[in-house]
Design a protein around this motif. Structure first.
Motif, PDB file in Angstrom:
ATOM      1  N   ARG A  26       0.842  -1.204   0.000  1.00 52.36           N
ATOM      2  CA  ARG A  26       0.000   0.000   0.000  1.00 52.36           C
ATOM      3  C   ARG A  26       0.874   1.249   0.000  1.00 52.36           C
ATOM      4  O   ARG A  26       1.748   1.408   0.857  1.00 52.36           O
ATOM      5  N   PRO A  27       0.633   2.196  -0.925  1.00 50.85           N
ATOM      6  CA  PRO A  27       1.405   3.445  -0.920  1.00 50.85           C
ATOM      7  C   PRO A  27       1.010   4.320   0.254  1.00 50.85           C
ATOM      8  O   PRO A  27      -0.114   4.215   0.768  1.00 50.85           O
ATOM      9  N   PRO A  28       1.893   5.187   0.695  1.00 52.40           N
ATOM     10  CA  PRO A  28       1.566   6.094   1.806  1.00 52.40           C
ATOM     11  C   PRO A  28       0.340   6.936   1.478  1.00 52.40           C
ATOM     12  O   PRO A  28       0.276   7.583   0.432  1.00 52.40           O
ATOM     13  N   GLY A  29      -0.638   6.894   2.362  1.00 50.68           N
ATOM     14  CA  GLY A  29      -1.851   7.673   2.144  1.00 50.68           C
ATOM     15  C   GLY A  29      -2.736   7.142   1.040  1.00 50.68           C
ATOM     16  O   GLY A  29      -3.705   7.791   0.654  1.00 50.68           O
ATOM     17  N   GLY A  30      -2.416   5.967   0.498  1.00 53.51           N
ATOM     18  CA  GLY A  30      -3.219   5.413  -0.585  1.00 53.51           C
ATOM     19  C   GLY A  30      -3.115   6.185  -1.880  1.00 53.51           C
ATOM     20  O   GLY A  30      -4.043   6.167  -2.694  1.00 53.51           O
ATOM     21  N   ARG A  31      -1.974   6.834  -2.112  1.00 47.41           N
ATOM     22  CA  ARG A  31      -1.764   7.607  -3.336  1.00 47.41           C
ATOM     23  C   ARG A  31      -0.353   7.353  -3.852  1.00 47.41           C
ATOM     24  O   ARG A  31       0.579   7.160  -3.072  1.00 47.41           O
ATOM     25  N   CYS A  32      -0.181   7.368  -5.177  1.00 48.26           N
ATOM     26  CA  CYS A  32       1.153   7.205  -5.754  1.00 48.26           C
ATOM     27  C   CYS A  32       1.393   8.309  -6.766  1.00 48.26           C
ATOM     28  O   CYS A  32       0.450   8.914  -7.290  1.00 48.26           O
ATOM     29  N   ASP A  33       2.672   8.572  -7.066  1.00 49.00           N
ATOM     30  CA  ASP A  33       3.001   9.648  -8.001  1.00 49.00           C
ATOM     31  C   ASP A  33       2.865   9.165  -9.439  1.00 49.00           C
ATOM     32  O   ASP A  33       2.569   7.995  -9.716  1.00 49.00           O
ATOM     33  N   LEU A  85     -14.419  -9.830 -14.858  1.00 44.68           N
ATOM     34  CA  LEU A  85     -13.551  -9.020 -13.998  1.00 44.68           C
ATOM     35  C   LEU A  85     -14.397  -8.117 -13.115  1.00 44.68           C
ATOM     36  O   LEU A  85     -15.287  -7.411 -13.603  1.00 44.68           O
ATOM     37  N   LEU A  86     -14.128  -8.166 -11.809  1.00 40.54           N
ATOM     38  CA  LEU A  86     -14.784  -7.264 -10.864  1.00 40.54           C
ATOM     39  C   LEU A  86     -13.748  -6.269 -10.359  1.00 40.54           C
ATOM     40  O   LEU A  86     -12.800  -6.639  -9.656  1.00 40.54           O
ATOM     41  N   LEU A  87     -13.908  -5.010 -10.748  1.00 46.34           N
ATOM     42  CA  LEU A  87     -13.003  -3.941 -10.317  1.00 46.34           C
ATOM     43  C   LEU A  87     -13.527  -3.379  -8.996  1.00 46.34           C
ATOM     44  O   LEU A  87     -14.681  -2.939  -8.913  1.00 46.34           O
ATOM     45  N   ILE A  88     -12.673  -3.391  -7.971  1.00 38.66           N
ATOM     46  CA  ILE A  88     -13.106  -3.039  -6.630  1.00 38.66           C
ATOM     47  C   ILE A  88     -12.369  -1.790  -6.152  1.00 38.66           C
ATOM     48  O   ILE A  88     -11.161  -1.825  -5.895  1.00 38.66           O
ATOM     49  N   GLY A  89     -13.086  -0.676  -6.072  1.00 36.33           N
ATOM     50  CA  GLY A  89     -12.505   0.575  -5.598  1.00 36.33           C
ATOM     51  C   GLY A  89     -12.298   1.578  -6.720  1.00 36.33           C
ATOM     52  O   GLY A  89     -12.015   1.223  -7.867  1.00 36.33           O
ATOM     53  N   GLY A  90     -12.419   2.847  -6.380  1.00 33.08           N
ATOM     54  CA  GLY A  90     -12.325   3.906  -7.383  1.00 33.08           C
ATOM     55  C   GLY A  90     -10.983   3.997  -8.073  1.00 33.08           C
ATOM     56  O   GLY A  90     -10.910   4.343  -9.261  1.00 33.08           O
ATOM     57  N   ASP A  91      -9.872   3.685  -7.364  1.00 31.85           N
ATOM     58  CA  ASP A  91      -8.548   3.820  -7.975  1.00 31.85           C
ATOM     59  C   ASP A  91      -8.367   2.853  -9.133  1.00 31.85           C
ATOM     60  O   ASP A  91      -7.907   3.233 -10.210  1.00 31.85           O
ATOM     61  N   ILE A  92      -8.733   1.590  -8.945  1.00 30.33           N
ATOM     62  CA  ILE A  92      -8.537   0.612 -10.016  1.00 30.33           C
ATOM     63  C   ILE A  92      -9.525   0.841 -11.161  1.00 30.33           C
ATOM     64  O   ILE A  92      -9.218   0.559 -12.323  1.00 30.33           O
ATOM     65  N   VAL A  93     -10.695   1.403 -10.864  1.00 24.55           N
ATOM     66  CA  VAL A  93     -11.651   1.716 -11.931  1.00 24.55           C
ATOM     67  C   VAL A  93     -11.074   2.792 -12.846  1.00 24.55           C
ATOM     68  O   VAL A  93     -11.150   2.697 -14.079  1.00 24.55           O
ATOM     69  N   ARG A  94     -10.449   3.817 -12.259  1.00 16.16           N
ATOM     70  CA  ARG A  94      -9.821   4.857 -13.083  1.00 16.16           C
ATOM     71  C   ARG A  94      -8.676   4.284 -13.903  1.00 16.16           C
ATOM     72  O   ARG A  94      -8.490   4.652 -15.066  1.00 16.16           O
ATOM     73  N   MET A  95      -7.881   3.398 -13.308  1.00 17.81           N
ATOM     74  CA  MET A  95      -6.734   2.842 -14.017  1.00 17.81           C
ATOM     75  C   MET A  95      -7.154   1.923 -15.161  1.00 17.81           C
ATOM     76  O   MET A  95      -6.603   1.985 -16.258  1.00 17.81           O
ATOM     77  N   ALA A  96      -8.133   1.054 -14.911  1.00 23.63           N
ATOM     78  CA  ALA A  96      -8.490   0.028 -15.894  1.00 23.63           C
ATOM     79  C   ALA A  96      -9.535   0.494 -16.899  1.00 23.63           C
ATOM     80  O   ALA A  96      -9.473   0.128 -18.076  1.00 23.63           O
ATOM     81  N   ALA A  97     -10.495   1.285 -16.432  1.00 19.73           N
ATOM     82  CA  ALA A  97     -11.602   1.677 -17.310  1.00 19.73           C
ATOM     83  C   ALA A  97     -11.543   3.139 -17.729  1.00 19.73           C
ATOM     84  O   ALA A  97     -12.258   3.542 -18.650  1.00 19.73           O
ATOM     85  N   GLY A  98     -10.719   3.939 -17.058  1.00 17.94           N
ATOM     86  CA  GLY A  98     -10.579   5.336 -17.435  1.00 17.94           C
ATOM     87  C   GLY A  98     -11.773   6.197 -17.102  1.00 17.94           C
ATOM     88  O   GLY A  98     -11.952   7.269 -17.688  1.00 17.94           O
ATOM     89  N   ILE A  99     -12.611   5.759 -16.150  1.00 17.34           N
ATOM     90  CA  ILE A  99     -13.756   6.562 -15.733  1.00 17.34           C
ATOM     91  C   ILE A  99     -13.821   6.566 -14.209  1.00 17.34           C
ATOM     92  O   ILE A  99     -13.182   5.750 -13.541  1.00 17.34           O
ATOM     93  N   ALA A 100     -14.602   7.472 -13.664  1.00 19.34           N
ATOM     94  CA  ALA A 100     -14.799   7.537 -12.221  1.00 19.34           C
ATOM     95  C   ALA A 100     -15.789   6.465 -11.793  1.00 19.34           C
ATOM     96  O   ALA A 100     -16.672   6.061 -12.567  1.00 19.34           O
ATOM     97  N   LEU A 101     -15.651   6.010 -10.564  1.00 22.32           N
ATOM     98  CA  LEU A 101     -16.515   4.945 -10.063  1.00 22.32           C
ATOM     99  C   LEU A 101     -18.005   5.280 -10.167  1.00 22.32           C
ATOM    100  O   LEU A 101     -18.799   4.426 -10.604  1.00 22.32           O
ATOM    101  N   PRO A 102     -18.453   6.496  -9.796  1.00 23.88           N
ATOM    102  CA  PRO A 102     -19.893   6.779  -9.923  1.00 23.88           C
ATOM    103  C   PRO A 102     -20.410   6.630 -11.353  1.00 23.88           C
ATOM    104  O   PRO A 102     -21.572   6.259 -11.559  1.00 23.88           O
ATOM    105  N   ASP A 103     -19.563   6.898 -12.343  1.00 19.03           N
ATOM    106  CA  ASP A 103     -19.986   6.776 -13.739  1.00 19.03           C
ATOM    107  C   ASP A 103     -20.070   5.324 -14.191  1.00 19.03           C
ATOM    108  O   ASP A 103     -20.630   5.033 -15.262  1.00 19.03           O
TER     109      ASP A 103
END
Length: 266
Positions: free
Chosen positions: A171-178, A201-219
């Motif tokens: 896990r990156p510090p603060g849950g964020r990476c550069d 595939l079940l994407l779990i969490g907003g970070d992986i949704v942005r990385m894999a699908a290129g959209i925000a979780l609410p969308d």
């Protein structure tokens, strides 16, 4: 009275400096603090000796030389060579466990590794372990894991049927990476999916949704997401992380809207 007070004050100052070790002048000749060393002086570079006091413009020349020296500081070390990902499934799993160049392994000594086999009916993928996962050494630990198990049962599966993985093994510090780490994780994402070959595939969490699908979780709510994989597409849906659902139960309805898409056509 005032004169006596001033004398006592002056004596007190003298005693303080004496106790501090400053009881005499360092030297009787003033130092040329603003003189430029001969090696840095234009005259020194041309071989002409310099004598006499420094001209009035000398302080500006000192600032100029200091600025030039700062620009000549050592260059930043070159970026690390991108990691080479093993092309074999078993070698890849071993590399995730032991490799020194695994992207996302630099944040903690405790790695949280995937569980399951390739070509599973469903791959559960999150960006990185949660704090509880890091402590327990397993993804989706404790209460979040119990909720995830209940979510899987609702679509007729168990965790044993799935391949469970996080993109980064720590896990990156603060849950964020550069940006640089994110770019390496992006490379790892598509290689991991290529080897895992999940049916869904079940994407779990907003970070992986942005990385894999290129959209925000609410969308992504209630939508089937087509994720490219070796020229083909794998059917995917996205949900909030179970830890988020426990903290914000109002989001459970959105998670169910997405999960029930897996039941279509069964």
């Amino acid at each position: 009275m005032g004169g006596r007070y001033s004398a006592l004050l002056a004596e007190s100052y003298c005693d303080w400096w004496s106790l501090a070790g400053v009881d005499s002048l360092v030297g009787e000749v003033p130092a040329g603090w603003l003189d430029v060393p001969v090696a840095n002086d234009v005259a020194g570079q041309t071989g002409t000796a310099r004598s006499g006091p420094a001209p009035m413009a000398e302080p500006e020349r000192v600032v100029l030389h200091a600025a030039l020296q700062r620009q000549e500081a050592p260059a930043t070390p070159q970026a690390k060579t991108p990691a080479v990902f093993p092309g074999d499934w078993q070698a890849f799993q071993t590399w995730l466990c032991e490799g020194e160049d695994v992207p996302g392994s630099q944040w903690d000594a405790r790695r949280v590794l995937p569980a399951g086999t390739a070509e599973a009916p469903l791959m559960l993928l999150t960006a990185w372990p949660e704090i509880d996962d890091q402590r327990e050494g397993i993804l989706f630990a404790d209460a979040a894991g119990k909720l995830l198990d209940a979510m899987l049962r609702a679509i007729g599966l168990s965790r044993a049927d799935c391949y469970v993985a996080s993109l980064a093994v720590t896990r990156p510090p603060g849950g964020r990476c550069d940006a640089r780490d994110a770019a390496e994780l992006d490379r790892l994402l598509w290689h991991h999916l290529r080897l895992a070959k999940p049916r869904r595939l079940l994407l779990i969490g907003g970070d992986i949704v942005r990385m894999a699908a290129g959209i925000a979780l609410p969308d992504a709510r209630g939508r089937l997401l087509d994720i490219n994989q070796d020229g083909g597409k794998v059917e995917a849906v996205a949900v909030a992380h179970p830890a988020t659902l426990l903290a914000r139960p109002v989001q459970k309805a959105a998670a169910w809207d997405s999960l029930k898409l897996f039941n279509r056509g069964r």
